[in-house]
Design an enzyme around this catalytic site. Structure first.
Site, PDB file in Angstrom:
ATOM      1  N   ASP A 127      -3.122   0.151  10.177  1.00  0.00           N
ATOM      2  CA  ASP A 127      -4.205   1.049  10.622  1.00  0.00           C
ATOM      3  C   ASP A 127      -5.475   0.739   9.829  1.00  0.00           C
ATOM      4  OD1 ASP A 127      -2.977   3.833   8.597  1.00  0.00           O
ATOM      5  OD2 ASP A 127      -3.841   1.882   8.100  1.00  0.00           O
ATOM      6  N   GLU A 169       0.851  -1.191   0.000  1.00  0.00           N
ATOM      7  CA  GLU A 169       0.000   0.000   0.000  1.00  0.00           C
ATOM      8  C   GLU A 169       0.886   1.241   0.000  1.00  0.00           C
ATOM      9  OE1 GLU A 169      -1.603   0.671   3.748  1.00  0.00           O
ATOM     10  OE2 GLU A 169      -2.552   2.578   3.220  1.00  0.00           O
ATOM     11  N   ASP A 183      -6.973   2.282   7.391  1.00  0.00           N
ATOM     12  CA  ASP A 183      -6.813   2.342   5.923  1.00  0.00           C
ATOM     13  C   ASP A 183      -6.234   1.035   5.401  1.00  0.00           C
ATOM     14  OD1 ASP A 183      -6.024   5.793   5.018  1.00  0.00           O
ATOM     15  OD2 ASP A 183      -7.877   4.636   5.214  1.00  0.00           O
ATOM     16  N   ASP A 186      -0.419  -0.891   5.941  1.00  0.00           N
ATOM     17  CA  ASP A 186      -0.256  -0.405   7.313  1.00  0.00           C
ATOM     18  C   ASP A 186      -1.227  -1.143   8.225  1.00  0.00           C
ATOM     19  OD1 ASP A 186       0.375   3.032   6.307  1.00  0.00           O
ATOM     20  OD2 ASP A 186       1.657   1.262   6.537  1.00  0.00           O
TER      21      ASP A 186
END
Ligand code: 28F
Length: 638
Positions: A498, A423, A500, A496
């Protein structure tokens, strides 16, 4: 022997014809045709129930595959038939298409392979024995291969009205004369559902120790839908039931929505299953679609500019039974199981619009739940269509040029190669630098260009975002998918930790699951585990921790070496971009030290459902799913 006048000659010729071409009358001489003999006799008893006189039908399979069927109706009349000079009972069993059904009036089980009459059973049986009682004495007659053996005569006193037929199918006609209990169970249970309150029993007496089975449903087709949906989670509180009549068409409808994704509509005409559907089903579908669209517009769930909801999406998760009774049913289609009567469509359609519309008005929360499902079905279907378009779009997929952003590896043996789908461009850059280019390829993905938070699944599926992935992997998608063409045996998603990252991972997993499922089932898909924390201290090697539990373990280990927490500094990683190429290699890409998670979906069907939830709007369940469902397998490479 009975006297032979022109009537009898004609009768015998008629039944001779049945023996010559049984398939014309009961469809085949296979096991299916054999079981049709039972349905013929049971249908006559059901007609007596429809006429309002019979409440119970008892079916037995006797040793040597002899069938006995008994009802508690009025009993076939045994008096002389005015025209035929023989008893009505003998007419019913020797004249083709004789029996009440063809006397007009009432809704008889007839048409198609049904309702050819008891005489066909006689023609195709080695022996038939019939008893009838109209409340004053029991009379009997017997037949064999269509011929009358014993004309109607009193056999004993008896007060209980009803009819009993015992027959043994002719082994000279049928490929098999062995009855299958389950086949009879299925049809007799169906008949009990379709005729609410009628009690039908079946007892297989060919072996010892079996029990009588009872099929008796006061709920009728409501019970049928409950039976169909056993084990599924219903959306509406109880099965919805409508009935109505118009233009001599009687309509009964029962339906229920569940969280499943299949559509299951069973339809019948005069108790006859119409597997190919027909005008009653068309009317039902049209009325259902209209009632939901009218409701969605009235309550502004559909805006002016929005297209109508498609019937296919509205029917996702629907189970329904549509049962109509028609005076003169016309059967069409390949297997004569499609209803052709055109007037039926309009009758069913208007009943649905009226009754379903009223139901939705009265049950807004159920209406909302169903419409939410419909809308997400619509989105998934559109996304799938786009993905199919993608697959069909010849140029990008067929093009031999690999996507510009792909940093390919040198190894050509796919089983040794792995591709990191990363990503974001920054992480992508580090990964390209840090990797071992011999066997590791890097494909940076859209990164922040696409705000996945807002974008709905359909946008993700469109080609410029996912096309590089499809081309890089080389297998094609959907129906064109070919695992042989896979260019990397490990596909590692690196995003990541997180929200996202979780979202992008989910969408990729969803895409793989829906359009490249063999990759998931074959275990080619992995999730890279970047570290969450780094513990460091002057003069000490950096220590990486991959989750909270790992952090505790590492802290304890360090404490045992005399390094206290106070002496340590800790960095929490928020994104891959915070690691330089070397750190990324050491922690996340080096097969010796990295942790990979192989995505194994225990239950494909359940996952499909969960993925559908993930396709929905709120991200939270998405993240939970990733954490819970992907199985952690440490150090897979060793
Ligand atoms: C186990 C199979 O076949 N039951 C039947 C009846 C009752 C009547 C009937 C049948 C009327 C004029 C043909 C009695 N009383 N069970 C059965 N139960 N057929 S078959 O009538 C036959 C027709 O000709 C019946 C008054 N009306 C009808």
């Amino acid at each position: 022997m009975a006297k032979y006048d022109e009537n009898q000659i004609q009768v015998l010729e008629g039944l001779e014809a049945v023996r010559k071409r049984p398939g014309m009358y009961i469809g085949s001489i296979s096991s299916r045709g054999l079981h049709h003999l039972v349905y013929e006799i049971v249908d006559n008893a059901v007609d007596e129930a429809l006429a309002g006189y019979c409440t119970e039908i008892n079916v037995e399979i006797l040793p040597d595959n002899i069938i006995s069927v008994q009802d508690n109706g009025r009993g076939i009349p045994v008096g002389k038939h005015p025209k035929m000079g023989i008893s009505t009972l003998e007419v019913v069993f020797t004249v083709l298409h004789a029996g009440g059904k063809f006397g007009g009036g009432g809704y008889k089980v007839s048409g198609g392979l049904h309702g050819v009459g008891a005489s066909v059973v006689n023609a195709l049986s080695e022996s038939v024995y019939v008893e009838a009682c109209d409340g004053d004495g029991v009379y009997a007659a017997s037949f064999a291969r269509g011929k009358t053996i014993e004309t109607t005569h009193k056999v004993r006193d008896g007060k209980k009205p009803g009819t009993k037929v015992i027959f043994k199918p002719d082994s000279q006609i049928f490929e098999t004369t062995v009855f299958e209990t389950d086949v009879l169970v299925q049809r007799l249970r169906e008949m009990a559902f379709l005729n609410k309150g009628l009690k039908i029993t079946l007892w297989d007496k060919r072996t010892e120790g079996t029990e009588q089975m009872v099929f008796h449903y006061e709920g009728g087709i409501k019970s049928f839908v409950e039976f169909m949906d056993k084990g599924k989670d219903p959306v509406n509180s109880e099965v919805v039931y409508f009935e109505g009549e118009d233009k001599d068409v009687q309509v009964e409808i029962a339906l229920q929505y569940t969280t499943s994704y299949s559509e299951n509509i069973l339809s019948f005409v005069n108790n006859i299953p119409t597997g190919e559907g027909g005008t009653h089903v068309d009317g039902f579908k049209r009325g259902l679609t209209k009632s939901f669209n009218d409701y969605a517009r009235r309550f502004n769930i559909l805006k002016e500019k929005d297209d109508n909801l498609a019937g296919e999406d509205i029917r996702e998760g629907l189970s329904a039974v549509v049962s109509v009774r028609v005076l003169e049913p016309q059967f069409e289609g390949q297997t004569k199981t499609k209803l052709g009567n055109s007037e039926v469509a309009g009758v069913v359609n208007s009943i649905m619009i009226d009754k379903m519309g009223q139901f939705l008005e009265e049950n807004p929360s159920i209406a909302k739940a169903i419409l939410d499902k419909t809308i997400s079905a619509q989105r998934a279907r559109e996304a799938a269509r786009k993905a199919r378009e993608l697959a069909r779009r010849k140029t990008p997929l067929e093009s031999t040029t690999l996507p510009g952003k792909l940093a390919d590896c040198q190894e050509k043996d796919a089983s040794k190669c792995e591709i990191y789908i990363v990503e974001g461009d920054s992480a992508g850059g580090n990964a390209k630098q840090g990797r071992d280019r011999k066997f590791q390829a890097i494909l940076p993905l859209w990164g922040k260009m696409l705000n996945v938070e807002k974008a709905r699944a359909d946008k993700i599926y469109n080609n410029e975002k996912l096309n590089p992935v499809i081309v890089a992997l080389g297998t094609g998608i959907g129906a064109d998918f070919n695992l042989e063409k896979l260019r990397y045996h490990k596909i590692i998603l690196m995003a990541d930790a997180d929200v996202d990252g979780a979202h992008i991972r989910t969408l990729l997993l969803t895409f793989f699951f829906r359009h490249m499922r063999p990759l998931v089932e074959n275990g080619n898909i992995y999730i890279a585990q970047p570290p969450l924390f780094k513990l460091f201290k002057k003069g000490m090697e950096d220590v990486y921790c991959y989750n909270e539990a790992d952090l505790d373990v590492k802290l304890k280990e360090l404490e045992e070496k005399g390094i206290t927490r106070e002496q340590l500094s800790m960095q929490r990683y928020k994104g891959l971009g915070e690691m330089d190429a070397e750190q990324l290699w050491d922690t996340t890409m080096n097969p010796e030290t990295r942790i990979l998670v192989r995505v194994e979906l225990e239950d494909a069907v359940k996952a499909d459902q969960i993925f559908s939830v993930l396709m929905g709007e709120n991200v939270e369940p998405r993240r939970e799913f990733i954490e819970q469902n992907a199985k952690y397998v440490t150090n897979l490479d060793i």
